[in-house]
Design a protein around this motif. Structure first.
Motif, PDB file in Angstrom:
ATOM      1  N   SER A  13     -29.792 -77.886  -4.270  1.00 23.90           N
ATOM      2  CA  SER A  13     -30.263 -76.777  -3.614  1.00 23.90           C
ATOM      3  C   SER A  13     -29.032 -75.776  -3.544  1.00 23.90           C
ATOM      4  CB  SER A  13     -31.134 -76.407  -2.545  1.00 23.90           C
ATOM      5  OG  SER A  13     -32.367 -77.087  -2.653  1.00 23.90           O
ATOM      6  N   PHE A  16     -27.212 -75.007  -7.006  1.00 22.95           N
ATOM      7  CA  PHE A  16     -27.792 -73.890  -7.954  1.00 22.95           C
ATOM      8  C   PHE A  16     -27.677 -72.819  -7.411  1.00 22.95           C
ATOM      9  CE2 PHE A  16     -29.814 -77.704 -10.296  1.00 22.95           C
ATOM     10  CZ  PHE A  16     -30.261 -76.892 -11.508  1.00 22.95           C
ATOM     11  N   GLN A  20     -25.852 -69.702  -9.760  1.00 27.81           N
ATOM     12  CA  GLN A  20     -26.682 -68.444  -9.969  1.00 27.81           C
ATOM     13  C   GLN A  20     -25.837 -67.286  -9.470  1.00 27.81           C
ATOM     14  OE1 GLN A  20     -31.040 -68.614  -9.216  1.00 27.81           O
ATOM     15  NE2 GLN A  20     -30.884 -70.819  -9.615  1.00 27.81           N
ATOM     16  N   THR A  33     -35.330 -78.022  -2.926  1.00 29.34           N
ATOM     17  CA  THR A  33     -35.275 -78.962  -4.097  1.00 29.34           C
ATOM     18  C   THR A  33     -36.215 -79.971  -3.474  1.00 29.34           C
ATOM     19  OG1 THR A  33     -33.241 -78.591  -4.847  1.00 29.34           O
ATOM     20  CG2 THR A  33     -34.069 -80.735  -5.331  1.00 29.34           C
ATOM     21  N   ARG A  73     -32.101 -68.593 -19.103  1.00 28.60           N
ATOM     22  CA  ARG A  73     -32.170 -69.945 -18.764  1.00 28.60           C
ATOM     23  C   ARG A  73     -32.074 -70.915 -19.926  1.00 28.60           C
ATOM     24  NH1 ARG A  73     -33.316 -74.880 -18.704  1.00 28.60           N
ATOM     25  NH2 ARG A  73     -34.315 -75.958 -16.749  1.00 28.60           N
ATOM     26  N   TYR A  80     -27.480 -76.233 -16.214  1.00 27.89           N
ATOM     27  CA  TYR A  80     -28.534 -76.621 -15.247  1.00 27.89           C
ATOM     28  C   TYR A  80     -28.687 -78.198 -15.198  1.00 27.89           C
ATOM     29  CZ  TYR A  80     -30.283 -71.860 -14.122  1.00 27.89           C
ATOM     30  OH  TYR A  80     -30.152 -70.577 -13.798  1.00 27.89           O
ATOM     31  N   ILE A  83     -25.722 -80.030 -13.728  1.00 27.04           N
ATOM     32  CA  ILE A  83     -25.678 -79.995 -12.381  1.00 27.04           C
ATOM     33  C   ILE A  83     -26.562 -81.214 -11.775  1.00 27.04           C
ATOM     34  CG2 ILE A  83     -26.480 -78.701 -10.059  1.00 27.04           C
ATOM     35  CD1 ILE A  83     -25.791 -76.169 -11.878  1.00 27.04           C
ATOM     36  N   GLU A 108     -37.995 -74.747 -11.221  1.00 28.37           N
ATOM     37  CA  GLU A 108     -37.199 -75.501 -12.218  1.00 28.37           C
ATOM     38  C   GLU A 108     -37.948 -76.725 -12.166  1.00 28.37           C
ATOM     39  OE1 GLU A 108     -35.017 -74.599 -14.424  1.00 28.37           O
ATOM     40  OE2 GLU A 108     -34.692 -72.504 -13.980  1.00 28.37           O
TER      41      GLU A 108
END
Length: 121
Positions: A13, A16, A20, A33, A73, A80, A83, A108
């Motif tokens: 979490s 991300f 972002q 998450t 995205r 993504y 990660i 996601e």
């Protein structure tokens, strides 16, 4: 063997949110998450920018926001997935995303090559 499930979920979490913030200039207000079998699900709350909040008040604005977020995205899908792979040590088989212009949430979903929950048993 992976660290505790809750610790891994929190690390993902945070990673991300940081990504972002660097990408869009602000991160979500909240990220959570969830590891469920071979799926990793991240729920973001408060993701819409001030401008997007204005745009979603009409139909064409909603479409524009969804289209723009979908394009972003797609452009950064490899980042993504990297990660997730970095933090789990597992391969991402597929990933999926959607944003709600009604609630300002984004989701996601990553399908992994292993059952992550079994790694904590």
């Amino acid at each position: 063997m992976l660290n505790s499930k809750k610790k891994l979920e929190a690390e993902i979490s945070a990673a991300f949110i940081k990504f972002q913030r660097n990408l869009i200039g602000r991160g979500p207000q909240e990220a959570k998450t969830y590891i469920i079998n071979d799926m990793l699900i991240i729920r973001f709350k408060g993701v819409l920018t001030v401008e997007e909040k204005h745009l979603v008040n009409n139909t064409s604005g909603k479409k524009l926001v969804k289209q723009m977020r979908s394009l972003l995205r797609e452009m950064y899908s490899e980042d993504y997935e990297n990660i997730v792979e970095h933090h789990t040590g597992c391969k991402v088989l597929s990933s999926h995303s959607d944003i709600s212009t009604k609630t300002g949430e984004r989701i996601e979903v990553f399908i992994m090559d292993k059952d992550l929950e079994k790694c904590f048993s």
